[in-house]
Design a protein around this motif. Sequence first.
Motif, PDB file in Angstrom:
ATOM      1  N   ILE A  74      -5.455 -16.579  -2.625  1.00 46.27           N
ATOM      2  CA  ILE A  74      -5.247 -15.739  -1.269  1.00 46.27           C
ATOM      3  C   ILE A  74      -3.965 -15.309  -1.321  1.00 46.27           C
ATOM      4  O   ILE A  74      -3.797 -13.849  -1.200  1.00 46.27           O
ATOM      5  N   LEU A  75      -2.962 -15.805  -1.695  1.00 45.99           N
ATOM      6  CA  LEU A  75      -1.775 -15.263  -1.868  1.00 45.99           C
ATOM      7  C   LEU A  75      -1.559 -13.992  -2.645  1.00 45.99           C
ATOM      8  O   LEU A  75      -1.006 -12.944  -2.380  1.00 45.99           O
ATOM      9  N   LEU A  76      -2.103 -14.287  -4.039  1.00 42.75           N
ATOM     10  CA  LEU A  76      -2.322 -13.358  -4.974  1.00 42.75           C
ATOM     11  C   LEU A  76      -2.975 -12.100  -4.468  1.00 42.75           C
ATOM     12  O   LEU A  76      -2.438 -10.844  -4.856  1.00 42.75           O
ATOM     13  N   GLY A  77      -4.188 -12.184  -3.737  1.00 38.18           N
ATOM     14  CA  GLY A  77      -4.926 -11.106  -3.225  1.00 38.18           C
ATOM     15  C   GLY A  77      -4.255 -10.292  -2.432  1.00 38.18           C
ATOM     16  O   GLY A  77      -4.242  -9.026  -2.374  1.00 38.18           O
ATOM     17  N   LEU A  78      -3.339 -11.168  -1.407  1.00 41.15           N
ATOM     18  CA  LEU A  78      -2.648 -10.330  -0.508  1.00 41.15           C
ATOM     19  C   LEU A  78      -1.252  -9.471  -1.149  1.00 41.15           C
ATOM     20  O   LEU A  78      -0.905  -8.355  -0.844  1.00 41.15           O
ATOM     21  N   ILE A  79      -0.812 -10.217  -2.119  1.00 42.31           N
ATOM     22  CA  ILE A  79       0.302  -9.410  -2.887  1.00 42.31           C
ATOM     23  C   ILE A  79      -0.251  -8.252  -3.605  1.00 42.31           C
ATOM     24  O   ILE A  79       0.227  -7.120  -3.682  1.00 42.31           O
ATOM     25  N   ILE A  80      -1.498  -8.289  -4.200  1.00 42.93           N
ATOM     26  CA  ILE A  80      -2.234  -7.275  -4.691  1.00 42.93           C
ATOM     27  C   ILE A  80      -2.529  -5.930  -3.757  1.00 42.93           C
ATOM     28  O   ILE A  80      -2.265  -4.717  -3.821  1.00 42.93           O
ATOM     29  N   ILE A  81      -3.074  -6.399  -2.700  1.00 45.17           N
ATOM     30  CA  ILE A  81      -3.461  -5.385  -1.596  1.00 45.17           C
ATOM     31  C   ILE A  81      -2.259  -4.760  -0.920  1.00 45.17           C
ATOM     32  O   ILE A  81      -2.194  -3.675  -0.988  1.00 45.17           O
ATOM     33  N   TYR A  82      -1.186  -5.516  -0.449  1.00 40.60           N
ATOM     34  CA  TYR A  82      -0.161  -5.013   0.215  1.00 40.60           C
ATOM     35  C   TYR A  82       1.170  -5.026  -0.364  1.00 40.60           C
ATOM     36  O   TYR A  82       1.916  -4.053   0.204  1.00 40.60           O
ATOM     37  N   GLY A  83       1.220  -5.622  -1.594  1.00 43.40           N
ATOM     38  CA  GLY A  83       2.622  -5.706  -2.208  1.00 43.40           C
ATOM     39  C   GLY A  83       2.960  -4.117  -2.814  1.00 43.40           C
ATOM     40  O   GLY A  83       4.068  -3.655  -3.032  1.00 43.40           O
ATOM     41  N   ALA A 140       1.633  -1.225  -2.065  1.00 40.13           N
ATOM     42  CA  ALA A 140       1.457  -0.291  -1.324  1.00 40.13           C
ATOM     43  C   ALA A 140       2.752   0.430  -0.510  1.00 40.13           C
ATOM     44  O   ALA A 140       3.012   1.610  -0.326  1.00 40.13           O
ATOM     45  N   ALA A 141       3.567  -0.241  -0.529  1.00 41.13           N
ATOM     46  CA  ALA A 141       5.030  -0.147   0.151  1.00 41.13           C
ATOM     47  C   ALA A 141       5.938   0.403  -0.889  1.00 41.13           C
ATOM     48  O   ALA A 141       6.873   1.211  -0.515  1.00 41.13           O
ATOM     49  N   ALA A 142       5.540   0.447  -2.161  1.00 39.17           N
ATOM     50  CA  ALA A 142       6.557   1.225  -3.105  1.00 39.17           C
ATOM     51  C   ALA A 142       6.500   2.729  -3.188  1.00 39.17           C
ATOM     52  O   ALA A 142       7.402   3.249  -3.678  1.00 39.17           O
ATOM     53  N   HIS A 143       5.568   3.468  -2.474  1.00 44.49           N
ATOM     54  CA  HIS A 143       5.401   4.734  -2.410  1.00 44.49           C
ATOM     55  C   HIS A 143       5.610   5.329  -1.315  1.00 44.49           C
ATOM     56  O   HIS A 143       4.989   6.372  -0.883  1.00 44.49           O
ATOM     57  N   THR A 144       6.236   4.792  -0.214  1.00 40.56           N
ATOM     58  CA  THR A 144       6.301   5.120   1.161  1.00 40.56           C
ATOM     59  C   THR A 144       7.180   6.248   1.122  1.00 40.56           C
ATOM     60  O   THR A 144       7.955   6.545   0.186  1.00 40.56           O
ATOM     61  N   GLY A 145       7.434   6.957   2.262  1.00 43.26           N
ATOM     62  CA  GLY A 145       8.270   8.104   2.465  1.00 43.26           C
ATOM     63  C   GLY A 145       9.815   7.581   2.241  1.00 43.26           C
ATOM     64  O   GLY A 145      10.246   6.392   2.118  1.00 43.26           O
ATOM     65  N   SER A 146      10.863   8.453   2.436  1.00 43.39           N
ATOM     66  CA  SER A 146      12.281   8.197   2.467  1.00 43.39           C
ATOM     67  C   SER A 146      12.725   7.340   3.563  1.00 43.39           C
ATOM     68  O   SER A 146      12.082   7.396   4.680  1.00 43.39           O
ATOM     69  N   PHE A 147      13.809   6.353   3.232  1.00 41.18           N
ATOM     70  CA  PHE A 147      14.347   5.818   4.388  1.00 41.18           C
ATOM     71  C   PHE A 147      14.770   6.532   5.512  1.00 41.18           C
ATOM     72  O   PHE A 147      15.516   7.647   5.338  1.00 41.18           O
ATOM     73  N   ILE A 148      14.705   6.158   6.711  1.00 41.54           N
ATOM     74  CA  ILE A 148      14.916   7.284   7.915  1.00 41.54           C
ATOM     75  C   ILE A 148      16.353   7.301   8.143  1.00 41.54           C
ATOM     76  O   ILE A 148      16.851   8.467   8.396  1.00 41.54           O
TER      77      ILE A 148
END
Length: 48
Positions: A25-34, A36-44
């Motif tokens: 479960i932990l590895l699945g959550l890391i794969i799903i959500y871990g 995704a946040a690397a390619h977000t927009g610039s810091f506010i």
Amino acid sequence: MNHLKTWWYHPVVQWIVRTFYYTAILLGLIIIYGFAAAHTGSFIYNEF
């Protein structure tokens, strides 16, 4: 069948099964959500 039930309810077997279950479960959550946040927009606050 009773031998299988006895083996399944052994505390060590239950601990190993639960460890693998929660690790999956932990590895699945890391794969799903871990990743995704690397390619977000610039810091506010970058432009202050």
